[in-house]
Design an enzyme around this catalytic site. Structure first.
Site, PDB file in Angstrom:
ATOM      1  N   HIS A 158       1.037  -1.333  -0.108  1.00  0.00           N
ATOM      2  CA  HIS A 158      -0.020   0.010   0.218  1.00  0.00           C
ATOM      3  C   HIS A 158       0.821   1.025  -0.089  1.00  0.00           C
ATOM      4  O   HIS A 158       0.617   2.076  -0.703  1.00  0.00           O
ATOM      5  CB  HIS A 158      -1.035   0.019   1.176  1.00  0.00           C
ATOM      6  CG  HIS A 158      -1.645   1.098   1.396  1.00  0.00           C
ATOM      7  ND1 HIS A 158      -2.954   1.186   1.037  1.00  0.00           N
ATOM      8  CD2 HIS A 158      -1.401   2.413   1.893  1.00  0.00           C
ATOM      9  CE1 HIS A 158      -3.474   2.395   1.538  1.00  0.00           C
ATOM     10  NE2 HIS A 158      -2.499   3.206   1.749  1.00  0.00           N
ATOM     11  N   GLU A 159       1.818   1.183   0.958  1.00  0.00           N
ATOM     12  CA  GLU A 159       2.785   2.675   1.287  1.00  0.00           C
ATOM     13  C   GLU A 159       3.648   2.619  -0.046  1.00  0.00           C
ATOM     14  O   GLU A 159       3.898   3.643  -0.632  1.00  0.00           O
ATOM     15  CB  GLU A 159       3.463   2.361   2.435  1.00  0.00           C
ATOM     16  CG  GLU A 159       2.587   2.668   3.534  1.00  0.00           C
ATOM     17  CD  GLU A 159       1.659   3.989   3.527  1.00  0.00           C
ATOM     18  OE1 GLU A 159       2.139   5.055   3.254  1.00  0.00           O
ATOM     19  OE2 GLU A 159       0.454   3.812   3.871  1.00  0.00           O
ATOM     20  N   HIS A 217       1.994   4.215  -2.970  1.00  0.00           N
ATOM     21  CA  HIS A 217       1.965   5.689  -2.823  1.00  0.00           C
ATOM     22  C   HIS A 217       3.232   6.494  -3.257  1.00  0.00           C
ATOM     23  O   HIS A 217       3.381   7.310  -4.069  1.00  0.00           O
ATOM     24  CB  HIS A 217       1.527   6.251  -1.300  1.00  0.00           C
ATOM     25  CG  HIS A 217       0.265   6.123  -0.811  1.00  0.00           C
ATOM     26  ND1 HIS A 217      -0.732   6.204  -1.440  1.00  0.00           N
ATOM     27  CD2 HIS A 217      -0.073   5.328   0.409  1.00  0.00           C
ATOM     28  CE1 HIS A 217      -1.798   6.068  -0.891  1.00  0.00           C
ATOM     29  NE2 HIS A 217      -1.391   5.515   0.241  1.00  0.00           N
TER      30      HIS A 217
END
Length: 226
Positions: free
Chosen positions: A34-35, A38
């Site tokens: 997820h990170e 980003h």
């Protein structure tokens, strides 16, 4: 002493330890990717802040937020330590910030779909071996927790991604003012979840959406089993 230790050892509930391990592994997978999504998206849009901070990595320790990880283990949804982003490096700052924010939930949705498909493809062979049931549980839990991380991060409360998308629609002065209060959002979220105001309804939402997506696993199963 030996008999006492043996008694303690025999009475230890290893199933509980296994549940913790089975919760941690999917959490780390979901949070890390997820990170990373980003940071990589921001990098492709012209901002190398996350790269310079060492956040374009698969090392989960770089991305963990203790409270967010606890939420993942207890409720199967939560958050990670936000990747640093300097929106001034984007050609279109607000649009770049919104796209970067949405990259995380989008990545988790893809993870859910992939793990459901793998679960269906491997169900038959894994169900016939001793450790297969544990692996199947791990696949299913990863899919479920990733969906939880996806949906929960769309809630428009800082530091979640939904807030960054919502705030990008506001005037610059209001945007910067609200972003200054982002660090207090984790405490607000924790309060909302533990009080049941957000926790129970959101858990039902995840279960409902997951049931809509589960036919992907069934389709994958029938693909290899006729």
């Amino acid at each position: 002493m030996d008999s006492t230790l043996q008694t303690i050892w025999n009475g230890f509930d290893f199933s509980y330890l296994l549940e913790i391990v089975l919760g941690i592994i999917p959490s780390l997978i979901c949070i890390t990717l997820h990170e990373l999504a980003h940071g990589y998206t921001a990098y492709r849009l012209g901002d190398d802040t996350a790269k310079n901070a060492g956040r374009l990595t698969l090392n989960p320790l770089k991305h963990l937020d203790p409270i967010g990880l606890l939420m993942m283990l207890v409720f199967h949804f939560g958050w990670a330590k936000p990747v640093p982003v300097n929106m001034r490096n984007f050609k279109n700052p607000k649009q770049g910030m919104a796209v970067t924010a949405l990259a995380g939930p989008a990545c988790n949705l893809i993870i859910t779909l992939v793990f459901l498909a793998v679960y269906g493809l491997l169900y038959s062979p894994l169900s016939k071996v001793g450790f297969g049931e544990t692996l199947l549980e791990l696949l299913m839990l990863t899919a479920y927790m990733s969906l939880g991380l996806c949906l929960f991060n769309l809630v428009p409360v800082p530091p979640l991604d939904g807030s960054k998308v919502l705030f990008s629609l506001l005037p610059d002065s209001a945007y910067m003012k609200l972003m200054r209060y982002e660090r207090y959002g984790s405490l607000l979220l924790l309060l909302l979840v533990w009080s049941g105001i957000l926790g129970r309804p959101f858990s039902r939402l995840i279960q409902t959406v997951f049931s809509w997506l589960f036919p992907i696993a069934e389709a994958a199963f029938h693909l290899v089993n006729g």
